[in-house]
Scaffold this active site. Structure first.
Site, PDB file in Angstrom:
ATOM      1  N   TRP A 102       0.821  -1.218   0.000  1.00  0.00           N
ATOM      2  CA  TRP A 102       0.000   0.000   0.000  1.00  0.00           C
ATOM      3  C   TRP A 102       0.847   1.257   0.000  1.00  0.00           C
ATOM      4  O   TRP A 102       0.494   2.249  -0.638  1.00  0.00           O
ATOM      5  CB  TRP A 102      -0.988  -0.028   1.159  1.00  0.00           C
ATOM      6  CG  TRP A 102      -1.956  -1.167   1.053  1.00  0.00           C
ATOM      7  CD1 TRP A 102      -2.089  -2.223   1.904  1.00  0.00           C
ATOM      8  CD2 TRP A 102      -2.913  -1.401  -0.001  1.00  0.00           C
ATOM      9  NE1 TRP A 102      -3.063  -3.094   1.454  1.00  0.00           N
ATOM     10  CE2 TRP A 102      -3.575  -2.610   0.296  1.00  0.00           C
ATOM     11  CE3 TRP A 102      -3.258  -0.703  -1.162  1.00  0.00           C
ATOM     12  CZ2 TRP A 102      -4.580  -3.138  -0.531  1.00  0.00           C
ATOM     13  CZ3 TRP A 102      -4.264  -1.225  -1.984  1.00  0.00           C
ATOM     14  CH2 TRP A 102      -4.902  -2.422  -1.660  1.00  0.00           C
ATOM     15  N   ASP A 171      -1.908   6.606   6.097  1.00  0.00           N
ATOM     16  CA  ASP A 171      -2.971   5.698   5.684  1.00  0.00           C
ATOM     17  C   ASP A 171      -3.289   4.816   6.892  1.00  0.00           C
ATOM     18  O   ASP A 171      -2.455   4.007   7.311  1.00  0.00           O
ATOM     19  CB  ASP A 171      -2.462   4.857   4.496  1.00  0.00           C
ATOM     20  CG  ASP A 171      -3.462   3.804   4.030  1.00  0.00           C
ATOM     21  OD1 ASP A 171      -4.518   3.652   4.675  1.00  0.00           O
ATOM     22  OD2 ASP A 171      -3.164   3.135   3.015  1.00  0.00           O
ATOM     23  N   LYS A 195     -12.452  -2.030   6.444  1.00  0.00           N
ATOM     24  CA  LYS A 195     -11.665  -2.837   7.374  1.00  0.00           C
ATOM     25  C   LYS A 195     -12.249  -2.724   8.784  1.00  0.00           C
ATOM     26  O   LYS A 195     -12.523  -3.718   9.427  1.00  0.00           O
ATOM     27  CB  LYS A 195     -10.208  -2.384   7.399  1.00  0.00           C
ATOM     28  CG  LYS A 195      -9.264  -2.791   6.257  1.00  0.00           C
ATOM     29  CD  LYS A 195      -9.807  -2.791   4.888  1.00  0.00           C
ATOM     30  CE  LYS A 195      -8.921  -3.271   3.772  1.00  0.00           C
ATOM     31  NZ  LYS A 195      -7.958  -2.383   3.226  1.00  0.00           N
TER      32      LYS A 195
HETATM   33  C1  LIG Z   1      -7.326  -1.972   1.883  1.00  0.00           C
HETATM   34  C2  LIG Z   1      -6.299  -0.932   1.962  1.00  0.00           C
HETATM   35  C3  LIG Z   1      -6.175   0.064   0.986  1.00  0.00           C
HETATM   36  C4  LIG Z   1      -7.019   0.110  -0.262  1.00  0.00           C
HETATM   37  O1  LIG Z   1      -8.306   0.445   0.038  1.00  0.00           O
HETATM   38  P1  LIG Z   1      -9.424   0.513  -1.096  1.00  0.00           P
HETATM   39  O2  LIG Z   1     -10.555   1.094  -0.319  1.00  0.00           O
HETATM   40  O3  LIG Z   1      -9.673  -0.874  -1.580  1.00  0.00           O
HETATM   41  O4  LIG Z   1      -8.943   1.415  -2.159  1.00  0.00           O
HETATM   42  C5  LIG Z   1      -5.224   1.025   1.167  1.00  0.00           C
HETATM   43  N1  LIG Z   1      -4.407   1.024   2.242  1.00  0.00           N
HETATM   44  C6  LIG Z   1      -4.493   0.062   3.189  1.00  0.00           C
HETATM   45  C7  LIG Z   1      -3.579   0.111   4.353  1.00  0.00           C
HETATM   46  C8  LIG Z   1      -5.436  -0.937   3.076  1.00  0.00           C
HETATM   47  O5  LIG Z   1      -5.535  -1.883   4.020  1.00  0.00           O
END
Ligand SMILES: *Cc1c(COP(=O)(O)O)cnc(C)c1O
Length: 366
Positions: A102, A171, A195
């Site tokens: 990511w 993030d 999540k």
């Molecule tokens: C799942 C995830 C993403 C991507 O998220 P989307 O909503 O599918 O674009 C980005 N960063 C992290 C840390 C993630 O776990």
């Protein structure tokens, strides 16, 4: 009805209480004669729903007054671009710490949009199994970027880098509200909902007001400009109404369970149960290094070292676990083995059931 223990990395399990509340209100939300899916986002019934969700984020995360809370679409992945477009505007330079998929995707997106990306640290040398220690970040960067919890690698920052005046972007898609976090240490935080917050469809953005610019990088679309959404309280266009409604309920559930502090204590208890087992059993081991381990995502391998045999045993594990009501345990191909995502909504009973299954499986197969 029988519900499984769902260890999916995302979309992932939601608190059962929340699902029941949503079900009870499905046909007639509070006497409105409609479901929240059907009502106008401009209606007087919906307005309190989005206001409540925002107020709960502010309260539970202790978001300071000088930060805006936005509910956007496009998932965490769209933030990779939005961050670069809106923040990379003075020197056009940004520092990224590379801790896995990511973080790499975010850096690649910024680069593609013309931002000069400096990867100032990386844990690629050990397949991203740890978080590099970067106490201090200096330089003429527009922002510094980290992925606070690495969903695929199962790693997590146990510190916040000191960036001085450089806005720190994180993030927090897979760890939001799993632990207390000092928002004032960050310029911008974002999290896709699926999540730890709600069903897929909404992305939570918390941005310091001075970073909301009306002069993003040239060519930035209206929808990818934070100011567009900040000026209209996330109602510039139709927001993901139903997801925001569920988010409000998940936040209420967190509050009823001791707030972020209470949820964190339960997360620590769950993670300790699983890591203690992985660290002491001869049959399995965790892949993330101690000192960098995620409370939310726990990748693990079996003792089988032959790649072909390991693949076979992993497949059998995942299949037999599913038959026992423990689903979505397949590991990511970059790590192999299995991965148990134990987000806020996963119960202690679920983790205990997983450990009991692992022990039984080991007795039968090793
Ligand atoms: C799942 C995830 C993403 C991507 O998220 P989307 O909503 O599918 O674009 C980005 N960063 C992290 C840390 C993630 O776990």
């Amino acid at each position: 009805m029988s519900r499984v223990f769902n260890f999916s990395a995302g979309p992932s399990c939601l608190p059962e209480e929340v699902l029941k509340e949503c079900a009870a209100e499905m046909l007639d939300y509070q006497g409105s004669g409609q479901s929240v899916m059907e009502m106008s986002h401009r209606s007087s019934v919906f307005k309190p729903i989005i206001e409540h969700a925002e107020a709960q984020v502010r309260k539970l995360m202790k978001v300071p007054e000088n930060y805006k809370i936005l509910f956007l679409q496009g998932g965490g992945s769209t933030q990779f671009a939005m961050v670069a477009e809106n923040l990379g505007i003075k020197t056009g330079k940004a520092a990224y710490i590379e801790t896995g998929v990511w973080a790499k995707k975010a850096a690649a997106e910024a680069k593609a949009l013309g931002v000069q990306v400096d990867v100032i640290a990386s844990s690629a040398d050990k397949n991203y199994s740890y978080i590099p220690r970067v106490e201090k970040i200096t330089g003429d960067y527009d922002y510094a970027y980290i992925c606070f919890n690495n969903t695929i690698m199962g790693t997590h920052y146990e510190y916040i880098p000191d960036t001085g005046n450089i806005p720190l972007v994180a993030d927090i898609s897979s760890c939001v509200l799993s632990e207390e976090l000092d928002v004032s240490k960050f310029g911008l935080l974002f999290a896709g909902a699926q999540k730890n917050l709600a069903p897929a469809g909404v992305t939570l953005v918390i941005i310091r007001e001075d970073l909301i610019t009306d002069t993003p990088r040239a060519g930035t679309p209206t929808m990818l400009t934070y100011k567009t959404h900040a000026d209209k309280e996330s109602m510039y266009n139709t927001p993901p109404c139903y997801t925001i409604y569920v988010l409000g309920k998940v936040l209420d559930w967190i509050e009823r369970n001791g707030g972020v502090q209470g949820i964190h204590a339960r997360n620590v208890e769950k993670a300790e149960l699983l890591y203690n087992y992985l660290d002491t059993t001869p049959y399995y081991h965790a892949t993330a290094e101690k000192g960098s381990r995620s409370l939310m995502n726990v990748p693990f391998l079996t003792k089988e070292t032959d790649p072909e045999k390991a693949k076979e045993i992993n497949n059998t594990f995942v299949k037999e676990a599913a038959a026992a009501g423990l689903v979505n345990l397949a590991g990511h191909r970059l790590v192999g083995g299995m991965r148990a995502s134990i987000y806020n909504a996963m119960t202690i009973d679920g983790v205990k059931a997983l450990i009991a299954f692992m022990e039984k499986f080991a007795k039968e197969h090793f």
